[in-house]
Every structure is written in C-alpha cells, then in structure tokens.
Design a protein around this motif. Structure first.
Motif, PDB file in Angstrom:
ATOM      1  N   LEU A   1      26.946  54.356  31.412  1.00 28.85           N
ATOM      2  CA  LEU A   1      27.313  55.634  30.731  1.00 28.85           C
ATOM      3  C   LEU A   1      29.059  55.650  30.359  1.00 28.85           C
ATOM      4  O   LEU A   1      29.643  56.137  29.539  1.00 28.85           O
ATOM      5  CB  LEU A   1      27.740  56.897  32.028  1.00 28.85           C
ATOM      6  N   LEU A   2      29.520  54.227  30.178  1.00 29.77           N
ATOM      7  CA  LEU A   2      31.083  53.672  29.498  1.00 29.77           C
ATOM      8  C   LEU A   2      30.070  53.600  28.476  1.00 29.77           C
ATOM      9  O   LEU A   2      31.617  53.802  27.788  1.00 29.77           O
ATOM     10  CB  LEU A   2      30.920  51.860  29.858  1.00 29.77           C
ATOM     11  N   ASP A   3      29.078  53.706  27.007  1.00 36.02           N
ATOM     12  CA  ASP A   3      29.159  54.455  26.758  1.00 36.02           C
ATOM     13  C   ASP A   3      29.741  55.786  25.686  1.00 36.02           C
ATOM     14  O   ASP A   3      30.053  55.820  24.812  1.00 36.02           O
ATOM     15  CB  ASP A   3      27.313  54.326  26.458  1.00 36.02           C
ATOM     16  N   HIS A   4      29.836  56.597  26.530  1.00 30.69           N
ATOM     17  CA  HIS A   4      30.356  58.273  26.748  1.00 30.69           C
ATOM     18  C   HIS A   4      31.245  58.503  27.504  1.00 30.69           C
ATOM     19  O   HIS A   4      31.539  59.531  27.533  1.00 30.69           O
ATOM     20  CB  HIS A   4      29.411  59.311  27.296  1.00 30.69           C
ATOM     21  N   LEU A   5      31.901  57.699  28.494  1.00 29.50           N
ATOM     22  CA  LEU A   5      32.560  58.366  29.096  1.00 29.50           C
ATOM     23  C   LEU A   5      34.310  57.412  29.664  1.00 29.50           C
ATOM     24  O   LEU A   5      33.723  56.018  28.891  1.00 29.50           O
ATOM     25  CB  LEU A   5      32.096  58.337  30.676  1.00 29.50           C
ATOM     26  N   PRO A   6      34.822  57.854  29.865  1.00 24.64           N
ATOM     27  CA  PRO A   6      36.461  56.703  30.051  1.00 24.64           C
ATOM     28  C   PRO A   6      35.683  56.041  31.067  1.00 24.64           C
ATOM     29  O   PRO A   6      35.375  56.294  31.992  1.00 24.64           O
ATOM     30  CB  PRO A   6      37.338  57.752  30.204  1.00 24.64           C
ATOM     31  N   ALA A   7      36.536  55.004  30.344  1.00 27.15           N
ATOM     32  CA  ALA A   7      36.520  54.101  32.145  1.00 27.15           C
ATOM     33  C   ALA A   7      36.729  54.117  33.561  1.00 27.15           C
ATOM     34  O   ALA A   7      38.059  55.032  32.870  1.00 27.15           O
ATOM     35  CB  ALA A   7      36.400  51.992  31.636  1.00 27.15           C
ATOM     36  N   PRO A   8      36.403  53.650  33.692  1.00 21.57           N
ATOM     37  CA  PRO A   8      37.424  53.954  35.702  1.00 21.57           C
ATOM     38  C   PRO A   8      38.768  52.716  36.137  1.00 21.57           C
ATOM     39  O   PRO A   8      38.860  52.102  34.588  1.00 21.57           O
ATOM     40  CB  PRO A   8      36.321  53.958  36.573  1.00 21.57           C
ATOM     41  N   ARG A   9      38.388  52.851  37.038  1.00 22.73           N
ATOM     42  CA  ARG A   9      39.227  51.815  37.373  1.00 22.73           C
ATOM     43  C   ARG A   9      38.455  50.299  37.555  1.00 22.73           C
ATOM     44  O   ARG A   9      39.008  49.784  37.644  1.00 22.73           O
ATOM     45  CB  ARG A   9      40.226  52.074  38.914  1.00 22.73           C
ATOM     46  N   ALA A  10      37.784  50.507  38.063  1.00 22.66           N
ATOM     47  CA  ALA A  10      36.943  49.992  38.088  1.00 22.66           C
ATOM     48  C   ALA A  10      35.422  50.237  37.867  1.00 22.66           C
ATOM     49  O   ALA A  10      35.540  51.396  39.020  1.00 22.66           O
ATOM     50  CB  ALA A  10      36.900  48.588  39.365  1.00 22.66           C
ATOM     51  N   ILE A  11      34.090  49.042  38.219  1.00 21.06           N
ATOM     52  CA  ILE A  11      32.918  50.092  38.143  1.00 21.06           C
ATOM     53  C   ILE A  11      32.220  48.318  39.576  1.00 21.06           C
ATOM     54  O   ILE A  11      32.566  47.530  39.461  1.00 21.06           O
ATOM     55  CB  ILE A  11      31.947  49.913  37.485  1.00 21.06           C
ATOM     56  N   VAL A  12      31.716  48.845  41.159  1.00 19.33           N
ATOM     57  CA  VAL A  12      30.918  47.899  41.448  1.00 19.33           C
ATOM     58  C   VAL A  12      29.175  48.359  41.804  1.00 19.33           C
ATOM     59  O   VAL A  12      28.522  49.015  41.613  1.00 19.33           O
ATOM     60  CB  VAL A  12      31.107  48.417  43.301  1.00 19.33           C
TER      61      VAL A  12
ATOM     62  N   ARG B   1      28.156  44.878  28.058  1.00 22.31           N
ATOM     63  CA  ARG B   1      28.723  45.414  28.561  1.00 22.31           C
ATOM     64  C   ARG B   1      29.114  44.281  30.162  1.00 22.31           C
ATOM     65  O   ARG B   1      30.783  44.463  29.861  1.00 22.31           O
ATOM     66  CB  ARG B   1      28.798  46.886  29.487  1.00 22.31           C
ATOM     67  N   LEU B   2      28.498  44.018  30.619  1.00 23.16           N
ATOM     68  CA  LEU B   2      29.124  42.595  31.287  1.00 23.16           C
ATOM     69  C   LEU B   2      30.110  41.787  30.494  1.00 23.16           C
ATOM     70  O   LEU B   2      30.670  40.678  30.899  1.00 23.16           O
ATOM     71  CB  LEU B   2      27.272  42.073  32.033  1.00 23.16           C
ATOM     72  N   ALA B   3      29.180  41.298  29.141  1.00 19.77           N
ATOM     73  CA  ALA B   3      30.628  40.187  27.848  1.00 19.77           C
ATOM     74  C   ALA B   3      31.067  41.406  27.891  1.00 19.77           C
ATOM     75  O   ALA B   3      32.412  40.038  27.684  1.00 19.77           O
ATOM     76  CB  ALA B   3      28.949  40.158  27.381  1.00 19.77           C
ATOM     77  N   ALA B   4      31.213  42.118  27.609  1.00 20.88           N
ATOM     78  CA  ALA B   4      33.347  42.215  26.974  1.00 20.88           C
ATOM     79  C   ALA B   4      33.732  43.954  27.567  1.00 20.88           C
ATOM     80  O   ALA B   4      33.047  45.118  27.551  1.00 20.88           O
ATOM     81  CB  ALA B   4      32.914  42.591  25.660  1.00 20.88           C
ATOM     82  N   PRO B   5      33.357  43.969  29.156  1.00 20.80           N
ATOM     83  CA  PRO B   5      33.823  45.059  29.918  1.00 20.80           C
ATOM     84  C   PRO B   5      35.061  45.863  29.689  1.00 20.80           C
ATOM     85  O   PRO B   5      36.023  44.971  29.249  1.00 20.80           O
ATOM     86  CB  PRO B   5      33.608  44.630  30.806  1.00 20.80           C
TER      87      PRO B   5
ATOM     88  N   ILE C   1      34.180  44.719  36.306  1.00 22.12           N
ATOM     89  CA  ILE C   1      33.635  45.092  37.160  1.00 22.12           C
ATOM     90  C   ILE C   1      32.978  43.643  37.513  1.00 22.12           C
ATOM     91  O   ILE C   1      32.611  43.181  37.672  1.00 22.12           O
ATOM     92  CB  ILE C   1      31.536  45.068  36.255  1.00 22.12           C
ATOM     93  N   LEU C   2      31.982  44.409  39.069  1.00 24.90           N
ATOM     94  CA  LEU C   2      32.193  43.413  39.713  1.00 24.90           C
ATOM     95  C   LEU C   2      30.656  43.611  40.643  1.00 24.90           C
ATOM     96  O   LEU C   2      30.463  44.960  41.227  1.00 24.90           O
ATOM     97  CB  LEU C   2      32.972  43.742  41.614  1.00 24.90           C
ATOM     98  N   ARG C   3      30.173  42.774  40.752  1.00 22.12           N
ATOM     99  CA  ARG C   3      29.045  42.745  41.733  1.00 22.12           C
ATOM    100  C   ARG C   3      28.756  41.794  43.164  1.00 22.12           C
ATOM    101  O   ARG C   3      29.338  41.282  43.331  1.00 22.12           O
ATOM    102  CB  ARG C   3      27.294  41.883  41.006  1.00 22.12           C
ATOM    103  N   LEU C   4      27.961  43.470  43.808  1.00 27.37           N
ATOM    104  CA  LEU C   4      28.073  42.937  45.512  1.00 27.37           C
ATOM    105  C   LEU C   4      26.803  43.005  45.155  1.00 27.37           C
ATOM    106  O   LEU C   4      25.614  43.798  45.064  1.00 27.37           O
ATOM    107  CB  LEU C   4      28.797  44.323  45.863  1.00 27.37           C
ATOM    108  N   ALA C   5      26.590  42.237  46.177  1.00 27.76           N
ATOM    109  CA  ALA C   5      24.688  42.004  47.050  1.00 27.76           C
ATOM    110  C   ALA C   5      24.824  41.207  48.771  1.00 27.76           C
ATOM    111  O   ALA C   5      25.083  40.819  48.886  1.00 27.76           O
ATOM    112  CB  ALA C   5      24.339  41.025  45.852  1.00 27.76           C
TER     113      ALA C   5
END
Length: 236
Positions: free
Chosen positions: A80-91, A176-180, A184-188
């Motif tokens: 959805l970053l293709d269509h909306l303003p970027a947030p502070r971060a994405i997890v 998007r992960l290559a050029a965020p 963008i953080l990943r949690l698992a």
C-alpha cells in the motif's frame, strides 16, 4: 492518529490482536482496523485491487502512525506504500518479501492448499489455523485460545478468502524492502513454520518460544517489542 495500527492476516480478523490489550501501557495509542470483507465490512468490487484497498483503508492508515502487518497483512501494508503516504515505520510480523520462498512455504504447498480450499473452504481454513500454530510451544492450547477468540468460522466469505490466497500467491514486496520510503522492520517468532531460515535470519527481532502467532503464545513479549518500536519511531 498516532501510535500503532495493527493489521491482521489471511482468514483472521482484528480479534487476533486482543490478547495484547492487557499489556499496552496506560495511554498508549493503538488501532485494530479490519480489512474490507472481514468482520462485517463491505467487500470491495475487486478485492485484489490494491489501489481500491488503499482508498478503503486510508483513514485507518495515517502517515503519523506505525503500521504493524501480520502475515498477509504485512505484505499488504508494504504494497500500500504504492498508493498511500509512508508512515513513520512498518513492522512486518511473520512475513518476508513474499510467502513462497525456498525453505519456507513452497509453491507446491500453496498450490495444494488452494486446491483443498476450492474443494472445502471451511475445512481448509481450519487446517490453515492448525498449520500456522505448529511452531507455538503448546499448539493444542494455542488452538483453543485462537478458537475462543475468533470462533469456529472465518468472519470473511469464501470469495474474500479466495482473493486473499491470490494475493498471497502473487505479492512480492522485495522492491520496497530494497528501497523503502520509511523504516521497514521484520519481527518473527523463532519457530515460525511458514518462514524459511533465510527470512528468520533477516528478521531484526526474533521472539523466542513463539511461532507464526506470537499474539497467542507470547502476547506480553510481542506487545513489549511493538511498544518499543512505536516509541522509537515517534522519537525519531
């Protein structure tokens, strides 16, 4: 709106986040919107149209917040970053750049699941719940807790679920992960049965004693990590 926006994954609505509620600090801001087609929300004319999805979710996804997407919700949040303003971060919780990866969910496994879903949607959905809970410390207990939360049937119609499987099959957010445009953080969960070793290694945060559903098995630890990430993003 600031704070966290918590986005659920395939076949499960926003109730998946309820176990975290006792662990949010006083005054902490969080929002748990449902995707279109879930929990009584209207179905989009084309559920795979990410532009229409962005329009439907825009009010719930402000740029001043941190978006936390779980499983399919993680892929959608980044797309959805293709269509909306970027947030502070994405997890991204429990997801890499795409679902099917070597050593994780294979294309053959997803194809077999989609055949099973076409034959028996409810039975396949119930099987998926068991599948994603395999990595939790006590899968039968986790299944009981999940069933108590969401009930015996999905809150989305089979057509919505089928569209979600299409999205899981084709969404790839490696660009998007290559050029965020935002962090963008990943949690698992360390025992996530749906992630490859490579995706687990790429996660900046790994929760011990948890699989694909740390909301169920480790809600306190997950809430603690999300609060820390949200607070850090707000301060940056």
């Amino acid at each position: 709106m600031s704070g966290l926006v918590l986005l659920s994954g395939w076949g499960i609505d926003a109730r998946i986040w309820q176990p975290l509620t006792p662990y949010w600090p006083a005054g902490f801001s969080f929002h748990m919107p449902d995707w279109p087609g879930y929990a009584g929300r209207a179905v989009l004319p084309d559920p795979q149209d990410t532009s229409a999805l962005a329009n439907a979710m825009a009010a719930a996804l402000p740029s001043g917040s941190v978006w936390v997407g779980w499983s399919l919700g993680a892929l959608l949040a980044v797309r959805l970053l293709d269509h909306l303003p970027a947030p502070r971060a994405i997890v991204m919780l429990g997801m890499g750049s795409r679902l099917c990866t070597p050593g994780g969910v294979t294309p053959a496994a997803l194809k077999a699941f989609r055949r099973a879903f076409a034959h028996d949607a409810l039975g396949a959905w119930r099987h998926f719940l068991d599948w994603q809970l395999e990595g939790e410390p006590d899968p039968p207990h986790a299944r009981q807790r999940l069933s108590a939360l969401i009930g015996p049937r999905p809150s989305a119609a089979p057509a919505t679920l089928a569209a979600g499987l299409d999205l899981l099959d084709r969404l790839n957010v490696s660009d998007r992960l290559a050029a965020p445009p935002c962090p963008i953080l990943r949690l698992a969960g360390e025992q996530d049965p749906l992630l490859s070793d490579a995706d687990l290694a790429a996660a900046e945060i790994r929760l011990p004693l948890a699989g694909h559903c740390p909301q169920i098995s480790q809600p306190e630890a997950l809430a603690e990590q999300l609060v820390a990430l949200g607070s850090r993003s707000a301060a940056s």
